[in-house]
Design an enzyme around this catalytic site. Structure first.
Site, PDB file in Angstrom:
ATOM      1  N   ARG A  95      55.523 122.781 -46.896  1.00  0.00           N
ATOM      2  CA  ARG A  95      56.055 124.022 -47.607  1.00  0.00           C
ATOM      3  C   ARG A  95      54.900 124.894 -48.501  1.00  0.00           C
ATOM      4  O   ARG A  95      55.423 124.966 -49.640  1.00  0.00           O
ATOM      5  CB  ARG A  95      57.332 123.796 -48.067  1.00  0.00           C
ATOM      6  CG  ARG A  95      58.084 123.150 -46.917  1.00  0.00           C
ATOM      7  CD  ARG A  95      59.585 123.322 -47.434  1.00  0.00           C
ATOM      8  NE  ARG A  95      60.304 124.442 -47.174  1.00  0.00           N
ATOM      9  CZ  ARG A  95      61.651 124.606 -47.782  1.00  0.00           C
ATOM     10  NH1 ARG A  95      62.405 123.507 -47.990  1.00  0.00           N
ATOM     11  NH2 ARG A  95      62.174 125.491 -47.511  1.00  0.00           N
ATOM     12  N   PRO A  96      53.795 125.101 -47.753  1.00  0.00           N
ATOM     13  CA  PRO A  96      52.924 125.929 -48.762  1.00  0.00           C
ATOM     14  C   PRO A  96      53.560 127.228 -49.313  1.00  0.00           C
ATOM     15  O   PRO A  96      54.501 127.696 -48.565  1.00  0.00           O
ATOM     16  CB  PRO A  96      51.661 125.999 -48.170  1.00  0.00           C
ATOM     17  CG  PRO A  96      52.077 125.932 -46.532  1.00  0.00           C
ATOM     18  CD  PRO A  96      53.209 124.884 -46.542  1.00  0.00           C
TER      19      PRO A  96
ATOM     20  N   ASP B 113      67.617 125.842 -39.460  1.00  0.00           N
ATOM     21  CA  ASP B 113      68.749 125.163 -40.368  1.00  0.00           C
ATOM     22  C   ASP B 113      69.853 124.584 -39.459  1.00  0.00           C
ATOM     23  O   ASP B 113      70.925 124.198 -40.210  1.00  0.00           O
ATOM     24  CB  ASP B 113      69.228 126.195 -41.140  1.00  0.00           C
ATOM     25  CG  ASP B 113      68.039 126.405 -42.458  1.00  0.00           C
ATOM     26  OD1 ASP B 113      67.241 125.567 -42.508  1.00  0.00           O
ATOM     27  OD2 ASP B 113      68.353 127.508 -43.000  1.00  0.00           O
TER      28      ASP B 113
ATOM     29  N   VAL C 232      60.327 133.635 -44.848  1.00  0.00           N
ATOM     30  CA  VAL C 232      61.772 134.297 -45.249  1.00  0.00           C
ATOM     31  C   VAL C 232      61.322 134.699 -46.909  1.00  0.00           C
ATOM     32  O   VAL C 232      61.502 135.815 -47.242  1.00  0.00           O
ATOM     33  CB  VAL C 232      62.692 133.543 -45.072  1.00  0.00           C
ATOM     34  CG1 VAL C 232      64.138 133.946 -45.765  1.00  0.00           C
ATOM     35  CG2 VAL C 232      63.045 133.234 -43.424  1.00  0.00           C
TER      36      VAL C 232
ATOM     37  N   LYS D 158      74.242 130.842 -48.969  1.00  0.00           N
ATOM     38  CA  LYS D 158      73.263 130.224 -50.016  1.00  0.00           C
ATOM     39  C   LYS D 158      71.952 131.287 -50.149  1.00  0.00           C
ATOM     40  O   LYS D 158      71.409 131.657 -50.893  1.00  0.00           O
ATOM     41  CB  LYS D 158      72.998 129.041 -49.767  1.00  0.00           C
ATOM     42  CG  LYS D 158      71.741 128.320 -50.530  1.00  0.00           C
ATOM     43  CD  LYS D 158      71.665 126.912 -50.375  1.00  0.00           C
ATOM     44  CE  LYS D 158      70.772 126.687 -49.083  1.00  0.00           C
ATOM     45  NZ  LYS D 158      69.312 126.529 -49.324  1.00  0.00           N
ATOM     46  N   ASN D 159      71.303 131.123 -48.887  1.00  0.00           N
ATOM     47  CA  ASN D 159      70.065 131.924 -48.896  1.00  0.00           C
ATOM     48  C   ASN D 159      70.006 133.359 -49.075  1.00  0.00           C
ATOM     49  O   ASN D 159      68.842 133.780 -49.129  1.00  0.00           O
ATOM     50  CB  ASN D 159      69.292 131.132 -47.695  1.00  0.00           C
ATOM     51  CG  ASN D 159      68.897 129.950 -47.636  1.00  0.00           C
ATOM     52  OD1 ASN D 159      69.135 129.359 -48.772  1.00  0.00           O
ATOM     53  ND2 ASN D 159      68.736 129.469 -46.423  1.00  0.00           N
TER      54      ASN D 159
ATOM     55  N   CYS E 187      58.507 119.119 -49.865  1.00  0.00           N
ATOM     56  CA  CYS E 187      59.729 118.638 -49.716  1.00  0.00           C
ATOM     57  C   CYS E 187      59.769 117.707 -48.583  1.00  0.00           C
ATOM     58  O   CYS E 187      58.918 117.891 -47.615  1.00  0.00           O
ATOM     59  CB  CYS E 187      60.887 119.458 -49.750  1.00  0.00           C
ATOM     60  SG  CYS E 187      61.153 120.451 -48.522  1.00  0.00           S
TER      61      CYS E 187
ATOM     62  N   ARG F  59      73.911 120.946 -52.472  1.00  0.00           N
ATOM     63  CA  ARG F  59      72.789 122.238 -52.793  1.00  0.00           C
ATOM     64  C   ARG F  59      73.116 123.148 -51.731  1.00  0.00           C
ATOM     65  O   ARG F  59      73.040 124.108 -52.224  1.00  0.00           O
ATOM     66  CB  ARG F  59      71.250 121.714 -52.372  1.00  0.00           C
ATOM     67  CG  ARG F  59      70.681 120.954 -53.557  1.00  0.00           C
ATOM     68  CD  ARG F  59      69.255 120.620 -53.005  1.00  0.00           C
ATOM     69  NE  ARG F  59      68.588 122.067 -52.522  1.00  0.00           N
ATOM     70  CZ  ARG F  59      68.096 122.135 -51.329  1.00  0.00           C
ATOM     71  NH1 ARG F  59      67.784 120.953 -50.675  1.00  0.00           N
ATOM     72  NH2 ARG F  59      67.740 123.297 -50.898  1.00  0.00           N
TER      73      ARG F  59
ATOM     74  N   ARG G 128      63.052 124.748 -54.511  1.00  0.00           N
ATOM     75  CA  ARG G 128      61.835 125.284 -54.277  1.00  0.00           C
ATOM     76  C   ARG G 128      61.959 127.100 -54.257  1.00  0.00           C
ATOM     77  O   ARG G 128      61.128 127.541 -54.495  1.00  0.00           O
ATOM     78  CB  ARG G 128      61.735 125.109 -52.691  1.00  0.00           C
ATOM     79  CG  ARG G 128      61.187 123.751 -52.355  1.00  0.00           C
ATOM     80  CD  ARG G 128      60.524 123.632 -50.924  1.00  0.00           C
ATOM     81  NE  ARG G 128      59.952 124.791 -50.709  1.00  0.00           N
ATOM     82  CZ  ARG G 128      58.572 125.015 -50.941  1.00  0.00           C
ATOM     83  NH1 ARG G 128      57.825 123.752 -51.607  1.00  0.00           N
ATOM     84  NH2 ARG G 128      57.908 125.870 -50.719  1.00  0.00           N
TER      85      ARG G 128
HETATM   86  N1  EPU Z   1      54.719 128.863 -44.664  1.00  0.00           N
HETATM   87  C1  EPU Z   1      53.542 128.762 -45.130  1.00  0.00           C
HETATM   88  N2  EPU Z   1      53.123 129.313 -45.835  1.00  0.00           N
HETATM   89  C2  EPU Z   1      53.747 130.290 -46.819  1.00  0.00           C
HETATM   90  C3  EPU Z   1      55.163 130.358 -46.599  1.00  0.00           C
HETATM   91  C4  EPU Z   1      55.605 129.386 -45.507  1.00  0.00           C
HETATM   92  O1  EPU Z   1      52.745 128.136 -44.422  1.00  0.00           O
HETATM   93  O2  EPU Z   1      53.287 130.691 -47.596  1.00  0.00           O
HETATM   94  C5  EPU Z   1      55.338 128.014 -43.586  1.00  0.00           C
HETATM   95  C6  EPU Z   1      56.434 127.022 -43.914  1.00  0.00           C
HETATM   96  O3  EPU Z   1      55.716 125.763 -44.345  1.00  0.00           O
HETATM   97  C7  EPU Z   1      57.167 126.851 -42.789  1.00  0.00           C
HETATM   98  C8  EPU Z   1      57.127 128.315 -42.142  1.00  0.00           C
HETATM   99  O4  EPU Z   1      56.172 128.998 -42.690  1.00  0.00           O
HETATM  100  O5  EPU Z   1      56.504 125.958 -41.769  1.00  0.00           O
HETATM  101  C9  EPU Z   1      58.541 129.046 -42.437  1.00  0.00           C
HETATM  102  O6  EPU Z   1      58.753 128.931 -43.835  1.00  0.00           O
HETATM  103  P1  EPU Z   1      59.478 130.042 -44.759  1.00  0.00           P
HETATM  104  O7  EPU Z   1      58.686 130.519 -45.953  1.00  0.00           O
HETATM  105  O8  EPU Z   1      60.091 131.046 -43.856  1.00  0.00           O
HETATM  106  O9  EPU Z   1      60.756 129.222 -45.414  1.00  0.00           O
HETATM  107  P2  EPU Z   1      61.518 129.220 -46.850  1.00  0.00           P
HETATM  108  O10 EPU Z   1      61.313 130.772 -47.185  1.00  0.00           O
HETATM  109  O11 EPU Z   1      60.648 128.256 -47.794  1.00  0.00           O
HETATM  110  C10 EPU Z   1      63.702 129.725 -46.017  1.00  0.00           C
HETATM  111  C11 EPU Z   1      65.033 129.046 -46.265  1.00  0.00           C
HETATM  112  C12 EPU Z   1      65.159 127.690 -45.567  1.00  0.00           C
HETATM  113  C13 EPU Z   1      64.779 127.915 -44.100  1.00  0.00           C
HETATM  114  C14 EPU Z   1      63.558 128.451 -43.939  1.00  0.00           C
HETATM  115  C15 EPU Z   1      63.376 129.153 -42.353  1.00  0.00           C
HETATM  116  C16 EPU Z   1      65.809 129.731 -48.511  1.00  0.00           C
HETATM  117  C17 EPU Z   1      65.869 129.684 -49.699  1.00  0.00           C
HETATM  118  N3  EPU Z   1      65.472 128.623 -47.627  1.00  0.00           N
HETATM  119  O12 EPU Z   1      62.747 128.746 -46.626  1.00  0.00           O
HETATM  120  O13 EPU Z   1      66.636 127.039 -45.786  1.00  0.00           O
HETATM  121  O14 EPU Z   1      65.134 126.649 -43.541  1.00  0.00           O
HETATM  122  O15 EPU Z   1      63.596 129.840 -44.653  1.00  0.00           O
HETATM  123  O16 EPU Z   1      64.423 129.969 -41.772  1.00  0.00           O
HETATM  124  O17 EPU Z   1      66.063 130.843 -47.971  1.00  0.00           O
HETATM  125  C18 EPU Z   1      68.262 125.415 -46.017  1.00  0.00           C
HETATM  126  O18 EPU Z   1      69.160 126.167 -46.315  1.00  0.00           O
HETATM  127  O19 EPU Z   1      68.375 124.277 -45.682  1.00  0.00           O
HETATM  128  C19 EPU Z   1      66.598 125.936 -45.867  1.00  0.00           C
HETATM  129  C20 EPU Z   1      65.677 124.922 -45.995  1.00  0.00           C
END
Ligand code: EPU
Length: 425
Positions: free
Chosen positions: A128-129, A311, A170, A30-31, A123, A403, A99
């Site tokens: 998740r900023p 995850d 990510v 998915k991701n 969420c 999802r 998101r």
């Molecule tokens: N964060 C910030 N600021 C930002 C971005 C992130 O503070 O601008 C924080 C987040 O709040 C969190 C940490 O950094 O505490 C890591 O967040 P990240 O941005 O890496 O997460 P994401 O990109 O929103 C993706 C996956 C998630 C997975 C995370 C961590 C996708 C679409 N989603 O989310 O997948 O948990 O990386 O590996 O790629 C899932 O599949 O169930 C899922 C939630």
């Protein structure tokens, strides 16, 4: 958790106690699918993406791209995209439901130097900023205004960028890579995410014509204004594979997983072996999973890749609730990702949460009950627990599962689980 939503949604009924035995094929990730689908915004040429899982998030992404003007056909595991995108304004409703649609910002800015993207909310797993995404775009020269739930961004002149992320993100890394692939000057990003899904996106961006070199947590990237169409097969979903590995161990069965990438699963495999599971490499792309001894307690700390993935934290909590002894799980990525703990306790687990740490005291048995899903991976942990719980478990609010897990009940049934989807009237 919304009781009103759960009344109207599908739910799962599981009769626990059957060991899972047999083989299943792991779907595409998915991701990885989501950012790669968004990459099609960057080109005017046709794209073919295969091994795409049929999931709600994938369908929402396709809907969003279609609303922007793309012509998309999705059949089997193949997505054909004829990207005739004319609009740079995304639909707020889809953004709020998913998101990951913030990933439209990078490619829209790359293609049109303008983007209007709905601001994603928090969420159930945390605030998740997206401050790092926005900080990157500002460094790249974007004027950003946030008004009435939308981000309005404009970049007057594209230029090479040096940017170091304050933390590893990510989708933040992916958004930056998507944008920079359209910038014809060299850019450098530091402190990037190295998740396999990010690497899969990089493969695609290279196929599209960007020059990208990764060195440790640093990436050099030189894009081009004219990105090409591409054909690409999505990597296997390591979290789906990990979930089925846990299912095999938890139910004391023997499961063969086909079409997996063992390297991506290293942290999960190590942990499974530590707690008494056995994983045998069948032929490179297949793994056989079974229990070697009773489940032993362990210490888990979630980390960015190649560490233990957040995850998989919920699924391991379900597993460790039946270990002989006390386990400790520390969640270091998201601040509020333990909501499944109280639901697992309803099934008889003994879990105490303090801050970002869960203390899991192993119990002899779990007992069926009615439980509620709070997010995608939490739902998976409840299904896993239901598979071993004595009696009947009802898992509500399973739209979360849809999802991110393709044909979950069918796959579990194929392995011998007694599981059925029902709809509330
Ligand atoms: N964060 C910030 N600021 C930002 C971005 C992130 O503070 O601008 C924080 C987040 O709040 C969190 C940490 O950094 O505490 C890591 O967040 P990240 O941005 O890496 O997460 P994401 O990109 O929103 C993706 C996956 C998630 C997975 C995370 C961590 C996708 C679409 N989603 O989310 O997948 O948990 O990386 O590996 O790629 C899932 O599949 O169930 C899922 C939630």
């Amino acid at each position: 958790m919304s009781t009103i939503l759960s009344t109207y949604s599908d739910y799962l009924v599981i009769h626990g106690g059957r060991p899972l035995v047999g083989e299943i094929y792991i779907s595409g990730a998915k991701n990885a699918s989501l950012p790669i689908l968004f990459a099609t915004i960057l080109t005017e040429e046709d794209c073919l993406i295969t091994n795409v899982p049929d999931l709600l998030d994938v369908r929402n992404t396709i809907k969003l791209l279609t609303q922007l003007g793309a012509n998309i056909e999705f059949f089997g595991d193949k997505v054909f995209v004829k990207p005739s995108i004319k609009s740079f304004t995304t639909n707020q409703e889809i953004i709020r439901s998913m998101r990951a649609s913030v990933l439209s910002m990078g490619p829209l800015l790359g293609r049109f130097q303008k983007a209007v993207v709905g601001l994603p909310g928090g969420c159930s797993i945390g605030a998740r900023p997206i401050d790092q995404h926005l900080k990157f775009f500002k460094t790249a020269g974007a004027q950003i205004r946030i008004k009435e739930g939308y981000i309005f961004a404009t970049i007057k002149k594209k230029k090479g960028v040096y940017f170091k992320f304050d933390l590893i993100t990510v989708t933040g890394t992916e958004n930056a890579l998507l944008y920079l692939s359209s910038v014809p000057e060299e850019s450098i990003l530091e402190n990037i995410a190295l998740e396999p899904e990010v690497m899969d996106l990089i493969e695609v961006l290279k196929k599209m014509g960007a020059q990208i070199t990764v060195q440790g947590r640093k990436v050099y990237i030189k894009g081009t204004e004219k990105l090409q169409g591409f054909s690409h097969s999505i990597i296997p979903d390591r979290i789906e594979a990990g979930t089925f590995i846990v299912a095999g161990i938890l139910t004391n069965g023997e499961v063969i997983l086909r079409k997996v990438n063992k390297t991506h699963l290293r942290a999960i495999i190590e942990k499974v072996k530590e707690i008494g599971g056995e994983i045998v490499d069948e032929n490179g792309e297949s793994l056989k999973v079974f229990r070697k001894e009773n489940i032993k307690p362990c210490y888990i700390e979630t980390e960015v890749y190649p560490g233990f993935p957040t995850d998989m934290q919920a699924q391991f909590m379900a597993l460790l609730s039946l270990a002989k002894g006390k386990s400790i799980i520390k969640e270091k990525i998201f601040e509020n990702r333990f909501q499944h703990a109280q639901e697992l306790n309803r099934l008889g687990a003994n879990i105490t949460v303090r801050g970002n740490t869960a203390f899991v005291e192993g119990v002899e048995k779990l007992y069926g009950a009615e439980v509620y899903s709070t997010d995608l991976r939490a739902s998976a942990s409840l299904v896993l627990a239901g598979l071993v719980a004595e009696g009947t478990t009802v898992v509500r609010d399973i739209y979360h599962l849809d999802r991110g897990y393709e044909h979950l009940e069918e796959k579990l049934k194929k392995l011998g689980a007694e599981i059925e989807r029902k709809t509330s009237t």
